[in-house]
Design a protein around this motif. Sequence first.
Motif, PDB file in Angstrom:
ATOM      1  N   VAL A  74       4.062  -1.197 -45.918  1.00 25.30           N
ATOM      2  CA  VAL A  74       4.337  -0.782 -47.291  1.00 25.30           C
ATOM      3  C   VAL A  74       5.423   0.288 -47.329  1.00 25.30           C
ATOM      4  O   VAL A  74       6.120   0.462 -48.329  1.00 25.30           O
ATOM      5  N   TRP A  75       5.595   1.007 -46.197  1.00 25.56           N
ATOM      6  CA  TRP A  75       6.617   2.047 -46.125  1.00 25.56           C
ATOM      7  C   TRP A  75       7.968   1.510 -45.660  1.00 25.56           C
ATOM      8  O   TRP A  75       8.955   2.243 -45.687  1.00 25.56           O
ATOM      9  N   TYR A  76       8.004   0.262 -45.229  1.00 29.47           N
ATOM     10  CA  TYR A  76       9.234  -0.250 -44.636  1.00 29.47           C
ATOM     11  C   TYR A  76      10.433  -0.219 -45.584  1.00 29.47           C
ATOM     12  O   TYR A  76      11.508   0.272 -45.205  1.00 29.47           O
TER      13      TYR A  76
ATOM     14  N   HIS B 258      11.139  -3.521 -61.800  1.00 30.69           N
ATOM     15  CA  HIS B 258      11.912  -4.270 -60.812  1.00 30.69           C
ATOM     16  C   HIS B 258      11.559  -3.820 -59.393  1.00 30.69           C
ATOM     17  O   HIS B 258      11.545  -4.623 -58.458  1.00 30.69           O
ATOM     18  N   GLY B 259      11.293  -2.514 -59.234  1.00 29.43           N
ATOM     19  CA  GLY B 259      10.892  -2.010 -57.929  1.00 29.43           C
ATOM     20  C   GLY B 259       9.563  -2.584 -57.493  1.00 29.43           C
ATOM     21  O   GLY B 259       9.359  -2.882 -56.305  1.00 29.43           O
ATOM     22  N   MET B 260       8.647  -2.750 -58.434  1.00 29.26           N
ATOM     23  CA  MET B 260       7.351  -3.335 -58.103  1.00 29.26           C
ATOM     24  C   MET B 260       7.497  -4.796 -57.675  1.00 29.26           C
ATOM     25  O   MET B 260       6.819  -5.257 -56.749  1.00 29.26           O
ATOM     26  N   ILE B 261       8.389  -5.523 -58.347  1.00 29.14           N
ATOM     27  CA  ILE B 261       8.623  -6.920 -57.949  1.00 29.14           C
ATOM     28  C   ILE B 261       9.192  -6.986 -56.539  1.00 29.14           C
ATOM     29  O   ILE B 261       8.763  -7.809 -55.709  1.00 29.14           O
ATOM     30  N   LEU B 262      10.159  -6.111 -56.246  1.00 24.21           N
ATOM     31  CA  LEU B 262      10.719  -6.057 -54.900  1.00 24.21           C
ATOM     32  C   LEU B 262       9.636  -5.777 -53.860  1.00 24.21           C
ATOM     33  O   LEU B 262       9.599  -6.397 -52.793  1.00 24.21           O
TER      34      LEU B 262
ATOM     35  N   PHE C  26      22.757  -7.141 -58.944  1.00 26.46           N
ATOM     36  CA  PHE C  26      23.016  -7.543 -57.552  1.00 26.46           C
ATOM     37  C   PHE C  26      22.083  -6.798 -56.607  1.00 26.46           C
ATOM     38  O   PHE C  26      21.509  -7.395 -55.681  1.00 26.46           O
ATOM     39  N   ALA C  27      21.929  -5.485 -56.812  1.00 24.20           N
ATOM     40  CA  ALA C  27      21.051  -4.681 -55.953  1.00 24.20           C
ATOM     41  C   ALA C  27      19.613  -5.176 -56.023  1.00 24.20           C
ATOM     42  O   ALA C  27      18.868  -5.071 -55.044  1.00 24.20           O
ATOM     43  N   PHE C  28      19.223  -5.725 -57.164  1.00 25.60           N
ATOM     44  CA  PHE C  28      17.858  -6.204 -57.352  1.00 25.60           C
ATOM     45  C   PHE C  28      17.675  -7.622 -56.819  1.00 25.60           C
ATOM     46  O   PHE C  28      16.746  -7.916 -56.066  1.00 25.60           O
ATOM     47  N   PHE C  29      18.599  -8.529 -57.180  1.00 28.67           N
ATOM     48  CA  PHE C  29      18.403  -9.936 -56.866  1.00 28.67           C
ATOM     49  C   PHE C  29      18.785 -10.300 -55.440  1.00 28.67           C
ATOM     50  O   PHE C  29      18.248 -11.266 -54.889  1.00 28.67           O
TER      51      PHE C  29
ATOM     52  N   LEU D 260       6.144  -7.453 -49.439  1.00 26.46           N
ATOM     53  CA  LEU D 260       4.835  -7.571 -48.809  1.00 26.46           C
ATOM     54  C   LEU D 260       4.431  -9.031 -48.605  1.00 26.46           C
ATOM     55  O   LEU D 260       3.749  -9.362 -47.635  1.00 26.46           O
ATOM     56  N   PHE D 261       4.859  -9.887 -49.519  1.00 24.43           N
ATOM     57  CA  PHE D 261       4.604 -11.320 -49.344  1.00 24.43           C
ATOM     58  C   PHE D 261       5.326 -11.837 -48.097  1.00 24.43           C
ATOM     59  O   PHE D 261       4.756 -12.600 -47.306  1.00 24.43           O
TER      60      PHE D 261
END
Length: 412
Positions: free
Chosen positions: A373-375, A339-343, A9-12, A348-349
């Motif tokens: 990028v820091w947001y 998963h963090g990289m995907i987020l 849930f935290a990821f999706f 950024l997209f």
Amino acid sequence: MWLELLFKFAFFYPITMSFFWISGAVYYYFRRERHEPARTEPPPLAEYPSVSILIPCHNEALNAQETIGAALAQHWPNLEVIAINDGSTDNTAEVLNALAALHPQLRVIHLDRNLGKANALRMGAMSAQSEFLVCIDGDALLDEYATYWLVHHFLEGPRVGAVTGNPRIRNRSTMLGKLQVGEFSSIIGMIKRAQRVYGRIFTVSGVIAAFRRTALHRVGYWSEDMVTEDIDISWRLQMDHWDIRYEPNAIALILMPETLKGLWRQRLRWAKGGVEVITRYAKQLNAWRQRRMWGVFIEYLCSVAWAFTMCFIFILYGLRHLIDVPQSLYVNSLLPGWHGMILAIVCLFQFGVSILIDRRYEAKIGRTYYWMVWYPMAYWVLSMLTTVIAVPKVLLGSRTRAVWVSPDRGFR
């Protein structure tokens, strides 16, 4: 198993909402914005009704002249400006009186004590001579065509009760300021576009919004016991079946906090305001006739659930360094993995899409992309903490009159 579900849930959730907002904003852009005329060359209207600009002021001596000057410079033929001095303790009263002596379009209302922004707006609305009210904060600088772009929606639709504008950040001297430039574009502006497409808007921007006085009168004007009067009036208007529109051409330059303390106080107030509105109006949403509000209601509940989920994950990670936790509760790391990289990529997209949409309103907004990028690291944690603190504060606290507290206006 249940911890795995929490992680999913935290990821999706943020990914799902990001694509939800992107798709809605892109549709809004191609349907409504792409073929609009330039902001400074709006097409003529069939009529130009009287408009009243309401400016509630509390300790705004430093900003009053700029703000009122911008309001008086509107390209609108039938205009009055009403400044409401709400118990200021500085020399705001003297500044406003001096300005009123110079400008016959300006009227000043002096309230003898601090009774809050909602009460000040109510006093201004009752004193106004116009059906259409443009409400701005005491530090906002209206674009010279903002009134046109706000009012034309009321002329197009008799059920339009309010129109929210497009606030842009004035002060950008720190990283927090630069982050907020991108936030108002890629988060706030994008969400309003998407919500406008999918159904209802969670809130107008309190710093720049226009109202039909008939609609305000029907719902009883602004509530004086809500810390965010803008969220509350948005819900009450829409639950009374008035339409709220978003107008990105109606620009106001605003000052935002550039210190962590000021930013924390502001976002905690926003979080408390959201919880107050949900708890006050949740029961009324049971009716089928309120079904158009269900989307923003569910979206908000999911955001609260996400905040508590992330907080729980942080707590579990901290506990593993203090006690022996069961393997089922073991959080190995908070550092971003795949998963963090995907987020991050999706985030950024989203920022990139919003910048492309917003270029027509701010030509150099692309410069903020580097800072965004820091947001997620800074503002997602801030949002999580303020939500987790706001919920018990509202549920366990008592309602009192929401009076003015002078905000952090950043470095200029």
